[in-house]
Design an enzyme around this catalytic site. Structure first.
Site, mmCIF file in Angstrom:
data_model
loop_
_atom_site.group_PDB
_atom_site.id
_atom_site.type_symbol
_atom_site.label_atom_id
_atom_site.label_comp_id
_atom_site.label_asym_id
_atom_site.label_seq_id
_atom_site.Cartn_x
_atom_site.Cartn_y
_atom_site.Cartn_z
ATOM 1 N NE ARG A 112 -27.824 -35.322 -95.747
ATOM 2 C CZ ARG A 112 -27.619 -36.637 -95.733
ATOM 3 N NH1 ARG A 112 -26.854 -37.190 -94.834
ATOM 4 N NH2 ARG A 112 -28.180 -37.406 -96.636
ATOM 5 C CG HIS A 167 -28.875 -38.867 -100.103
ATOM 6 N ND1 HIS A 167 -29.565 -38.109 -99.177
ATOM 7 C CD2 HIS A 167 -29.518 -38.677 -101.282
ATOM 8 C CE1 HIS A 167 -30.575 -37.478 -99.794
ATOM 9 N NE2 HIS A 167 -30.571 -37.808 -101.068
ATOM 10 C CE LYS A 196 -31.500 -30.641 -101.964
ATOM 11 N NZ LYS A 196 -31.116 -32.057 -101.981
ATOM 12 C CE1 TYR A 227 -49.433 -17.997 -128.881
ATOM 13 C CE2 TYR A 227 -48.470 -18.623 -126.768
ATOM 14 C CZ TYR A 227 -48.571 -17.746 -127.835
ATOM 15 O OH TYR A 227 -47.806 -16.615 -127.844
ATOM 16 C CB CYS A 244 -48.571 -18.385 -122.613
ATOM 17 S SG CYS A 244 -50.179 -18.692 -123.367
ATOM 18 C CG MET A 245 -42.195 -17.333 -121.565
ATOM 19 S SD MET A 245 -41.114 -16.474 -122.713
ATOM 20 C CE MET A 245 -40.925 -17.695 -124.007
ATOM 21 C CG ASP A 246 -44.265 -13.976 -120.575
ATOM 22 O OD1 ASP A 246 -43.196 -14.215 -120.003
ATOM 23 O OD2 ASP A 246 -44.368 -13.814 -121.810
ATOM 24 N NE ARG A 282 -28.133 -38.387 -105.643
ATOM 25 C CZ ARG A 282 -29.024 -37.574 -105.079
ATOM 26 N NH1 ARG A 282 -30.164 -37.326 -105.687
ATOM 27 N NH2 ARG A 282 -28.782 -36.997 -103.920
#
Ligand SMILES: *Cc1c(COP(=O)(O)O)cnc(C)c1O
Length: 371
Positions: A222, A165, A35, A265, A312-314, A133
């Site tokens: 599993r 599970h 998954k 930043y 930072c973001m990038d 769940r």
């Protein structure tokens, strides 16, 4: 490197891990959980590696993931286990995707899809034995089994599995492990008495239970995380697993700066001497969590260097002192540790999380490269 960053995935490590897990569960079938894009490692390539390593089946969360495997001509049995209302059940049944049912309405929906398509739907009945769940509670279980067997008598579904599970398999000795096993035995008995049949595959164990709870192995295990070489119980060591993923990036630029330079930043890092700063082209958009700020380490020119200032973001920055690091040099954020680089477990420990979260969050901008 022909891209500023890459996640290198060692498929032989996945094959090794799956084979090692098989040795832990002799006689049991193996379904490897792939998954979430095979835990961020790349769905199709890793599915093939798992099958080559000895898995007979694949497990995914959503039908869409199973259909992606079918579209890539993966023919092994695939089980999808989170089925909210509105999922493409007709297509799932047509493509021979096995479906988990832990709610009575879902058994009925799957049966309806089978009637519409003229195919027999393969269903794994899920018991909630204590994780709260998915899965039917003990109160609903007899009715769930009853609906499934009526649909089977009608010839529209085949009950191929009964499963559950664990909540705490990664906490060795936790009392819930045995109580979940006891409740599973009760669910199995009810299913058996109702006539489900002895051919059904009983399955319960995730990676942690595969490695440490022998009585949970039943007919099939599993595992997920362990197939990618990450320990499901870090306190107990690595179990001989080999980490499959190495995350690398090229230094985008490097420059000398004077003492007292505030970095990134918020200036959460300030240089205490004249030094070289190197810019790494990965950020939180790529899954490098902001909590790595001033915390996680990377390997640059053979030396461990801490993230300097905010992620930072990038991009983020490292302080490499007087080392001759230049634009284009490759740094390793994490890998199996062979060259002294941090492991994913070290990153997880530094970030206060589990390795699962780090690998599944590596963004789409980072190409997966297979070796
Ligand atoms: C993710 C998952 C697994 C695999 O779990 P790991 O802890 O990664 O081994 C097994 N079964 C189900 C239902 C899952 O959701």
């Amino acid at each position: 490197m022909n891209h500023p960053s890459q996640a290198v995935v060692d498929l032989s490590a996945i094959r090794h891990n799956v084979a090692l897990l098989r040795d832990h569960a002799p006689g049991a079938e193996m379904m490897v959980a792939v998954k979430a894009d095979a835990y961020g490692h790349g769905l199709v390539r890793c599915a093939h590696a798992a099958l080559q390593g000895g898995a007979g089946r694949l497990g995914v969360a959503y039908v869409r993931e199973a259909l992606e495997l079918r579209a890539a001509f993966v023919e092994a049995p695939i089980l999808a286990w989170i089925i909210p209302p509105g999922e493409p059940l007709d297509e799932a049944v047509t493509q021979d995707v096995e479906l988990s049912a832990g709610a009575i309405w879902l058994v009925d929906e799957i049966a309806a899809a089978a009637r519409r398509t003229g195919r027999v739907a393969k269903v794994h009945l899920k018991a909630d034995t204590g994780i709260s769940r998915g899965g039917a509670t003990a109160a609903d279980w007899p009715t769930l089994v009853d609906h499934a067997l009526k649909a089977r008598a009608e010839g529209v579904i085949d009950v191929v599995g009964v499963w559950s599970h664990f909540a705490c398999a990664d906490i060795p000795g936790d009392g819930s492990i045995q109580s979940q096993l006891d409740l599973f035995e009760e669910a199995l008995k009810i299913a058996d008495d109702a006539g489900v049949g002895s051919h059904v595959i009983r399955h319960f164990a995730n990676s942690a239970a595969t490695l440490t709870v022998p009585q949970a192995r039943y007919d099939m295990v599993r595992p997920g995380i362990a197939a990618f070489g990450l320990s499901p119980i870090p306190e107990l060591g690595d179990f001989g697993l080999r980490q499959a993923m190495t995350l690398k990036a090229q230094v985008a630029m490097a420059k000398r700066v004077p003492a007292g330079s505030g970095v990134s930043y918020g200036h959460q890092y300030v240089t205490d001497r004249e030094t070289t700063l190197a810019l790494i082209p990965l950020g939180y958009a790529d899954g490098i969590m902001r909590h790595a700020t001033n915390t996680c380490e990377v390997l640059a020119a053979g030396v461990r260097r801490r993230v300097a200032g905010r992620v930072c973001m990038d991009q983020f920055v490292i302080d490499v002192g007087d080392d001759p690091v230049r634009a284009g040099d490759v740094v390793t954020l994490f890998g199996p540790g062979d060259a002294g680089e941090p492991t994913l477990q070290e990153w997880a420990d530094a970030l206060g999380t589990i390795t699962h979260e780090i690998v599944t969050r590596i963004g789409a901008r980072v190409p997966r490269v297979y070796v």
